[in-house]
Design a protein around this motif. Structure first.
Motif, PDB file in Angstrom:
ATOM      1  N   GLU A   1       0.808  -1.205   0.000  1.00 27.09           N
ATOM      2  CA  GLU A   1       0.000   0.000   0.000  1.00 27.09           C
ATOM      3  C   GLU A   1       0.854   1.274   0.000  1.00 27.09           C
TER       4      GLU A   1
ATOM      5  N   ILE B   1      -4.122   6.277   2.449  1.00 29.77           N
ATOM      6  CA  ILE B   1      -3.149   5.181   2.619  1.00 29.77           C
ATOM      7  C   ILE B   1      -2.087   5.582   3.637  1.00 29.77           C
TER       8      ILE B   1
ATOM      9  N   ARG C   1       1.864   2.060  -3.447  1.00 30.60           N
ATOM     10  CA  ARG C   1       0.711   2.556  -4.209  1.00 30.60           C
ATOM     11  C   ARG C   1       0.467   4.029  -3.893  1.00 30.60           C
TER      12      ARG C   1
END
Length: 973
Positions: free
Chosen positions: A918, A951, A921
């Motif tokens: 994550e 995130i 990303r």
């Protein structure tokens, strides 16, 4: 009459780019720009004659030179001279003008027009795949700007026309991409196109749909807001009705947006309409996923090429029941009839295709006198009889693909559904469905219908345990549920407890005349002694399936004898052949095989010897793969020796194929070996197979195996194995961005390696700790760890490891602002890798150098290094590294003020799922947002930053503050 020139000697012309003439592979001179303009004007008339005044106007417009006609004659004469011996037949003079007469196949625009027309026909017929391929073929003929560099009004007009045509072809091809489910791949291309053509609403609508289908609803809505603002600012208009409608449907999450809009082909009534399907089962239960999958697959035949689905599975699993149910459910999609035949492939007297074709032809209205005698003729007539019809053909209980092929319709709009005990991997174009077990929900539904909703619902957890113990096999579930239904004093938990004991499970799965074990024993009792031994020992190996070579290791036999035994077990329906050279057991069949191994006098030592041979085989082969991938890396010198050789793999490509094909089996073997106390060889198999973790393709399963070995080594007090397992876990956690866990494992691995005097852990643990410190911005700690790693690798004579540590140290130096040092260290790593011929590792070093050059502002050099690394990562199936390299290329293009290219690379990074967890990303979304903002799509940019912030806040990452800063001015604006 003169013969036509051979294809390799004839003239070929191109206008979809610079105007060119080639003879074979040789490019011919075409003279000055004005001379090329004349050639283009003639080529674009498709063989028609152009008069001299028309040509003068085309080349010079309203202000021609005094000697324009003389210039035309000179240009034509020079072109004939360049064309060579067939010039007189190619460039002809007639009616006071000129014409070029040539085969359309030799002119790129004529080829493109033909492909485009064929694509229209295929699209009208519903064949989207062929239409897309044809459009790609047409687009592939472009070589840049059409008529590049040509002067004159005619060339300018045609250039605009051709560019507009290319855009329309692109839009049509992208439409096909979206209809065929390629939305994720289309996003990056559409992002670049909308940036280049911001007012083209069809492209923006396609990008909105692609984003929505990729699960990015927020960005799709943000793009609409960008579009509305742009059109209002630039043109003073609102978006077109189609965009307005799409925006509203996205807001409402219209389910129809998730399916391809494929029109229905016209249906032609037929005189004879067969309806041969057997009666459907009234209490059909479960198989929801398979019913949906097959139903959708069958109905996509409408207006398209024939669809073929083959349902495979062991006897009694319900293939025929499923196929008949699906066929009835989709009857409405086949108004011209349904054909059915039991091919009796499981018995000794399989139906002959000639006989089946005779019955089919009769059912379709063919008189007996018109049915031809041979198989080929009957098959051809059968396909002709189905032409223009929408017919479903159900071929039940097929023996093999050879029996089925003559019975396939092969015509647009028809479909074939096949059931068979064998998996028809050799049936070209078939959609394969394996029906070994039910899904948990469907299995629970079957169980509930038998025992009653009240009992099953009251003990749902126990009911799930029961169907799980049954391996989700319908026969086993029916037996277990029937036993419970007959015993009102039992609870579901009582039954679950009885089935929990694997040693007694098969004994429990019997009720009256029904018994799972009895079904298996029918086949086992007919085996020869060698077949029975193979059946028992193969059942000992964990893993979803097993290769022929691995099975040979378990059985201690050569490949020929092994294959003969395994194929005989397939024939007995006790083993499945999932692909050439690969085999698998059903879960309950494996349990039965293991019970037989214990029951039939295989002592523990013999059973352990079989699994030990398998571990040796995987370790020896994986070590060979590692050596091919990383020549010179001394890791292989520190691995446990093996007692038998592995496969001899010819090259890196074959080695990677083997490793990724065997990934599940290797990791299952690691877990099994750890459970049996083989911790040293188990952890070394993990080290040898580290590409499974580095590629990002199977890091979750790799982590589970590493945890199993770590815990087993700790229980056995094997510090060397535990240290290696912890260091291996460190690599897993770094890949996932879980740096706290990674550092904890690396710290323990380092200490255990020192206690056990293990040079591998002593080198790799500090290297991993340096990488962790880099990501956590503890640069001084990272520098100390990496310098220690460099020294340890050097002392161990491991040049490959030393180069890796140098490249990591380069990144630390870069983070500390020592750009020149970073460049020098990365180049040292490249020199080492290059001297050893290490392609993949060299790509890692080029990646590090690319980062350093980017920070140094040497963007062109950085682009070269990263682009070369990207190609190597892609060729070596390293999606994680491929993704992060796309991300770094996006950063370079953004720094070079090329936001459209930056957005395209960032989209590619996102499309490669699993690019580092994550956190990674979030970094990609941040850069994508910057690129989108720069190309005038602020709402999409904001959507990306909002997701990135979520995130970072969830992970507690320092980057959250940076993103808040990006969002703040956007909020003010």
């Amino acid at each position: 009459m003169a013969q036509a020139p051979a294809p390799g000697t004839r003239l070929n012309f191109a206008v979809l780019g610079p105007v060119r003439v080639r003879r074979g592979d040789t490019q011919l001179p075409t003279g000055s720009p004005q001379q090329r303009a004349l050639l283009a004007a003639l080529l674009l008339r498709g063989g028609r004659t152009a008069t001299a005044p028309e040509l003068v106007d085309a080349l010079w417009g309203e202000d021609p030179p005094d000697a324009a006609l003389a210039a035309l004659r000179t240009y034509a004469s020079r072109l004939r001279k360049s064309f060579g011996p067939d010039a007189a037949d190619t460039l002809v003079s007639e009616s006071g003008g000129y014409a070029i007469r040539t085969d359309p196949a030799t002119l790129d625009i004529a080829l493109a027009e033909r492909y485009a027309a064929q694509a229209d026909q295929a699209g009208t017929a519903g064949d989207r795949h062929r239409a897309r391929d044809l459009l790609n073929a047409a687009l592939g003929l472009w070589e840049g700007e059409p008529l590049a560099g040509l002067p004159g009004p005619y060339a300018e007009t045609q250039r605009v026309r051709l560019q507009e045509w290319r855009l329309r072809l692109l839009e049509s091809r992208l439409e096909m991409d979206l209809e065929l489910g390629c939305h994720a791949e289309a996003v990056s291309e559409l992002t670049a196109l909308t940036a280049a053509h911001p007012l083209r609403e069809r492209l923006r609508g396609q990008l909105m749909l692609a984003l929505y289908r990729s699960g990015r609803q927020g960005e799709a809505l943000a793009l609409y807001a960008d579009t509305r603002r742009l059109l209002a600012d630039e043109l003073g208009v609102d978006p077109c009705a189609e965009l307005l409608d799409l925006h509203q449907r996205i807001l409402e999450a219209d389910p129809a947006l998730t399916a391809s809009a494929i029109g229905r082909a016209a249906q032609t009534p037929v005189a004879v309409r067969p309806a041969q399907l057997p009666a459907s089962i009234a209490d059909f239960t479960g198989r929801a996923d398979s019913v949906r999958e097959l139903g959708e697959r069958l109905t996509t035949a409408e207006g398209s090429v024939m669809a073929v689905s083959a349902v495979a599975g062991i006897g009694g699993v319900g293939k025929t029941t499923l196929a008949v149910h699906v066929a009835h459910a989709t009857r409405a999609a086949f108004p011209d009839g349904q054909l059915y035949a039991d091919l009796q492939g499981a018995g000794p007297g399989a139906a002959e295709p000639e006989t089946v074709l005779t019955s089919f032809l009769r059912a379709l209205g063919t008189p007996d006198a018109s049915i031809p005698p041979t198989l080929d003729e009957r098959s051809a007539l059968y396909r002709s009889a189905l032409d223009g019809r929408r017919v479903l053909v159900l071929l039940d209980n097929a023996r093999d693909a050879a029996q089925v092929r003559p019975l396939l319709p092969g015509t647009d709009g028809c479909t074939a559904l096949i059931t068979s005990r064998t998996r028809m991997i050799d049936l070209a174009g078939a959609h394969l469905v394996d029906l070994d077990v039910m899904s948990p929900d469907e299995a629970l539904e079957l169980f509930t219908r038998i025992v009653g909703k009240d009992r099953a619902t009251a003990e749902r957890k126990a009911a799930l345990a029961v169907v799980g113990a049954c391996g989700f096999l319908p026969l086993a579930i029916r037996i277990a549920a029937s036993r419970l239904a007959a015993r009102r004093t039992w609870t579901v938990a009582v039954l679950a407890a009885k089935l929990a004991d694997e040693r007694r499970r098969l004994d429990e799965l019997q009720a009256g005349d029904l018994a799972v074990k009895a079904t298996f024993e029918l086949g086992y009792g007919q085996l020869e002694p060698q077949q029975a031994r193979a059946f028992r020992l193969l059942g000992l190996a964990d893993g979803p399936d097993i290769s022929l070579a691995a099975a040979g290791a378990v059985l201690d036999l050569d490949p020929y004898d092994t294959e003969e035994l395994l194929e005989s077990l397939v024939d007995a329906s006790l083993l499945e052949s999932t692909a050439p050279g690969r085999y698998r057991f059903h879960d309950l069949v494996r349990l039965y095989a293991r019970a037989c191994a214990e029951r039939d006098e295989h002592p523990p030592s013999e059973r352990r010897a079989a699994t030990s041979r398998l571990l040796d085989f995987y370790l020896a082969t994986a070590t060979g793969v590692y050596a091919l991938e990383r020549p010179g890396d001394r890791t292989v010198d520190h691995l446990e020796p093996t007692g038998r050789p592995g496969l001899a793999l010819a090259d890196r490509a074959e080695a990677l194929d083997w490793l990724h094909t065997e990934a599940e089996c290797i990791l299952a073997c690691v877990r099994q070996a750890a459970a049996e106390g083989e911790v040293r060889r188990a952890v070394d198999l993990l080290l040898a197979a580290k590409d499974l973790c580095e590629s990002g393709a199977g890091s979750g399963r790799y982590e589970q195996a590493a945890l199993a070995v770590r815990d087993a080594a700790r229980r056995a007090d094997d510090k060397k194995a535990e240290g290696r397992a912890r260091t291996t876990l460190t690599q897993v956690y770094i890949t996932a961005g879980r740096y706290d866990e990674a550092d904890e494992e690396a710290r323990h691995g380092m200490l255990l390696g020192q206690v056990a005097n293990d040079p591998w852990a002593a080198c790799n643990a500090p290297n991993e700790r340096g990488i962790i410190a880099l990501h956590e911005k503890r640069h001084e700690d990272g520098e100390a760890h990496l310098r220690q790693a460099v020294e340890c690798f050097h002392a161990d004579g491991n040049s490959v490891g030393e180069a890796s540590a140098l490249c990591n140290l380069s990144r630390i130096q870069l983070a500390m602002g020592r750009t020149d040092n970073a460049v020098d260290l990365a180049r040292r790593g490249i020199e080492i890798y290059d001297s050893m011929g290490l392609t993949l590792r060299l790509a890692n070093a080029r990646y590090a150098l690319g980062l350093a050059l980017t920070a140094a502002g040497r963007l062109s050099e950085a682009l070269d290094e990263l682009t070369e690394a990207l190609g190597v990562f892609h060729a070596n199936r390293q999606p994680l590294w491929e993704g992060v390299t796309h991300f770094r290329l996006a950063e370079v293009h953004l720094a070079a003020r090329r936001p459209t290219l930056a957005a395209a690379h960032a989209e590619q990074a996102i499309a490669l799922r699993g690019i580092g967890g994550e956190w990674r990303r979030g970094t990609v979304l941040t850069v994508l947002g910057r690129a989108l903002d720069a190309i005038g799509q602020p709402d999409r940019a904001r959507a990306c930053w909002t997701e990135a912030l979520a995130i970072y806040e969830r992970l507690g990452s320092l980057e959250a503050d940076e993103v808040r800063g990006l969002l703040a001015p956007a909020a003010v604006a």
